[in-house]
Design a protein around this motif. Structure first.
Motif, PDB file in Angstrom:
ATOM      1  N   SER A  60       0.885  -1.070  -0.160  1.00  0.00           N
ATOM      2  CA  SER A  60      -0.077  -0.066  -0.100  1.00  0.00           C
ATOM      3  C   SER A  60       0.711   1.254  -0.010  1.00  0.00           C
ATOM      4  O   SER A  60       0.070   2.253  -0.095  1.00  0.00           O
ATOM      5  N   SER A  61       2.153   1.309   0.140  1.00  0.00           N
ATOM      6  CA  SER A  61       2.842   2.210   0.201  1.00  0.00           C
ATOM      7  C   SER A  61       3.733   2.600  -0.991  1.00  0.00           C
ATOM      8  O   SER A  61       4.460   3.490  -1.292  1.00  0.00           O
ATOM      9  N   TYR A  62       3.725   1.400  -1.925  1.00  0.00           N
ATOM     10  CA  TYR A  62       4.398   1.498  -3.094  1.00  0.00           C
ATOM     11  C   TYR A  62       3.929   2.249  -4.575  1.00  0.00           C
ATOM     12  O   TYR A  62       2.552   1.969  -4.531  1.00  0.00           O
ATOM     13  N   PHE A  63       4.638   2.919  -5.211  1.00  0.00           N
ATOM     14  CA  PHE A  63       3.823   3.104  -6.278  1.00  0.00           C
ATOM     15  C   PHE A  63       3.949   2.079  -7.323  1.00  0.00           C
ATOM     16  O   PHE A  63       4.996   1.462  -7.576  1.00  0.00           O
TER      17      PHE A  63
ATOM     18  N   ALA B  28       1.980   2.436 -17.699  1.00  0.00           N
ATOM     19  CA  ALA B  28       1.283   3.062 -16.918  1.00  0.00           C
ATOM     20  C   ALA B  28       1.858   2.891 -15.368  1.00  0.00           C
ATOM     21  O   ALA B  28       2.545   2.149 -15.052  1.00  0.00           O
ATOM     22  N   VAL B  29       1.533   4.072 -14.663  1.00  0.00           N
ATOM     23  CA  VAL B  29       1.935   3.885 -13.281  1.00  0.00           C
ATOM     24  C   VAL B  29       0.810   4.288 -12.427  1.00  0.00           C
ATOM     25  O   VAL B  29      -0.063   5.490 -12.845  1.00  0.00           O
ATOM     26  N   ILE B  30       0.673   4.150 -11.164  1.00  0.00           N
ATOM     27  CA  ILE B  30      -0.252   4.640 -10.329  1.00  0.00           C
ATOM     28  C   ILE B  30       0.330   4.856  -8.928  1.00  0.00           C
ATOM     29  O   ILE B  30       1.208   4.032  -8.357  1.00  0.00           O
ATOM     30  N   SER B  31       0.225   5.905  -8.133  1.00  0.00           N
ATOM     31  CA  SER B  31       0.615   6.104  -6.931  1.00  0.00           C
ATOM     32  C   SER B  31       0.169   5.284  -5.761  1.00  0.00           C
ATOM     33  O   SER B  31      -0.879   4.483  -6.192  1.00  0.00           O
ATOM     34  N   TRP B  32       0.665   5.239  -4.763  1.00  0.00           N
ATOM     35  CA  TRP B  32       0.107   4.430  -3.708  1.00  0.00           C
ATOM     36  C   TRP B  32      -1.086   4.566  -3.265  1.00  0.00           C
ATOM     37  O   TRP B  32      -1.835   3.730  -3.220  1.00  0.00           O
ATOM     38  N   SER B  33      -1.839   5.696  -3.408  1.00  0.00           N
ATOM     39  CA  SER B  33      -3.185   5.906  -3.048  1.00  0.00           C
ATOM     40  C   SER B  33      -3.966   5.871  -4.141  1.00  0.00           C
ATOM     41  O   SER B  33      -5.393   5.698  -4.013  1.00  0.00           O
TER      42      SER B  33
ATOM     43  N   VAL C 185       5.573  -8.805 -23.946  1.00  0.00           N
ATOM     44  CA  VAL C 185       5.518  -9.210 -22.453  1.00  0.00           C
ATOM     45  C   VAL C 185       5.206  -8.075 -21.717  1.00  0.00           C
ATOM     46  O   VAL C 185       6.119  -7.062 -21.802  1.00  0.00           O
ATOM     47  N   TYR C 186       4.342  -8.256 -20.639  1.00  0.00           N
ATOM     48  CA  TYR C 186       3.957  -6.883 -19.807  1.00  0.00           C
ATOM     49  C   TYR C 186       4.483  -7.344 -18.314  1.00  0.00           C
ATOM     50  O   TYR C 186       4.532  -8.420 -17.791  1.00  0.00           O
ATOM     51  N   TYR C 187       5.116  -6.556 -17.755  1.00  0.00           N
ATOM     52  CA  TYR C 187       5.990  -6.482 -16.356  1.00  0.00           C
ATOM     53  C   TYR C 187       5.060  -5.567 -15.508  1.00  0.00           C
ATOM     54  O   TYR C 187       4.836  -4.446 -15.839  1.00  0.00           O
ATOM     55  N   CYS C 188       4.835  -5.966 -14.407  1.00  0.00           N
ATOM     56  CA  CYS C 188       4.590  -5.065 -13.157  1.00  0.00           C
ATOM     57  C   CYS C 188       5.823  -4.854 -12.508  1.00  0.00           C
ATOM     58  O   CYS C 188       6.748  -5.725 -12.395  1.00  0.00           O
ATOM     59  N   ALA C 189       5.885  -3.449 -12.049  1.00  0.00           N
ATOM     60  CA  ALA C 189       6.935  -3.447 -11.206  1.00  0.00           C
ATOM     61  C   ALA C 189       6.383  -2.375 -10.037  1.00  0.00           C
ATOM     62  O   ALA C 189       5.485  -1.813 -10.013  1.00  0.00           O
ATOM     63  N   ALA C 190       7.289  -2.338  -8.952  1.00  0.00           N
ATOM     64  CA  ALA C 190       7.089  -1.631  -7.698  1.00  0.00           C
ATOM     65  C   ALA C 190       8.089  -0.618  -7.206  1.00  0.00           C
ATOM     66  O   ALA C 190       9.393  -0.934  -7.186  1.00  0.00           O
ATOM     67  N   GLY C 191       7.780   0.487  -6.941  1.00  0.00           N
ATOM     68  CA  GLY C 191       8.725   1.293  -6.579  1.00  0.00           C
ATOM     69  C   GLY C 191       8.327   1.773  -4.790  1.00  0.00           C
ATOM     70  O   GLY C 191       7.176   2.131  -4.785  1.00  0.00           O
TER      71      GLY C 191
ATOM     72  N   TYR D 222      12.300   1.918 -10.029  1.00  0.00           N
ATOM     73  CA  TYR D 222      11.560   0.789  -9.447  1.00  0.00           C
ATOM     74  C   TYR D 222      12.578   0.013  -8.981  1.00  0.00           C
ATOM     75  O   TYR D 222      13.694  -0.364  -9.388  1.00  0.00           O
ATOM     76  N   ASP D 223      12.106  -0.749  -7.969  1.00  0.00           N
ATOM     77  CA  ASP D 223      12.745  -1.745  -6.899  1.00  0.00           C
ATOM     78  C   ASP D 223      12.578  -2.955  -7.141  1.00  0.00           C
ATOM     79  O   ASP D 223      13.444  -4.054  -7.080  1.00  0.00           O
ATOM     80  N   TYR D 224      11.360  -3.372  -7.789  1.00  0.00           N
ATOM     81  CA  TYR D 224      10.896  -4.881  -7.914  1.00  0.00           C
ATOM     82  C   TYR D 224      10.096  -4.930  -9.033  1.00  0.00           C
ATOM     83  O   TYR D 224       9.458  -4.123  -9.456  1.00  0.00           O
ATOM     84  N   TRP D 225      10.560  -6.293  -9.684  1.00  0.00           N
ATOM     85  CA  TRP D 225       9.759  -6.465 -10.780  1.00  0.00           C
ATOM     86  C   TRP D 225       9.241  -8.057 -10.811  1.00  0.00           C
ATOM     87  O   TRP D 225       9.825  -8.828 -10.253  1.00  0.00           O
ATOM     88  N   GLY D 226       8.135  -8.098 -11.568  1.00  0.00           N
ATOM     89  CA  GLY D 226       7.275  -9.135 -11.614  1.00  0.00           C
ATOM     90  C   GLY D 226       8.114  -9.915 -12.888  1.00  0.00           C
ATOM     91  O   GLY D 226       8.980  -9.593 -13.526  1.00  0.00           O
TER      92      GLY D 226
END
Length: 124
Positions: A29-32, A48-53, A92-98, A111-115
């Protein structure tokens, strides 16, 4: 943090798919959260990107008006609804977390983590 992307597949041009990315570990919940894609022979590109909120969202021009990113922090999941798909969306579509607080980014390096990626194929 582990990210598991799913929902890819084969679809005809004009069709729709919804990708999901489930996170485990960390504080989702804290990651973009972002989606990127990589087509054969091409570099990875921002989608695309979405903020934590969920209050801040940004799309690549190539998908604006066709794709929608959303998240459910209670389910630790981010989604990418893809409508009016085109053959050029094949990738290939990847999700990622920052983890940077109060931030969103179009840059893969932030971004710090990747699927592991999920393949989307759009036939003409």
């Amino acid at each position: 943090v582990q990210l598991q992307a799913s929902g890819g597949g084969l679809v005809q041009a004009g069709g729709s798919l919804r990708l999901s990315c489930a996170a485990s570990g960390g504080t989702f919940s804290s990651y973009f959260m972002g989606w990127f894609r990589q087509a054969p022979g091409k570099e990875r590109e921002f989608v695309a990107v979405i903020s934590w909120s969920g209050s801040d969202i940004y799309y690549a021009d190539s998908v604006k008006g066709r794709f929608t990113i959303s998240r459910d922090n209670a389910k630790n999941t981010v989604y990418l609804q893809m409508n009016s798909l085109k053959p050029e969306d094949t990738a290939v579509y990847y999700c990622a977390a920052g983890v940077r607080a109060n931030w969103i980014s179009v840059l893969a390096d932030e971004y710090d983590y990747w699927g592991q990626g999920t393949l989307v194929t759009v036939s003409s």
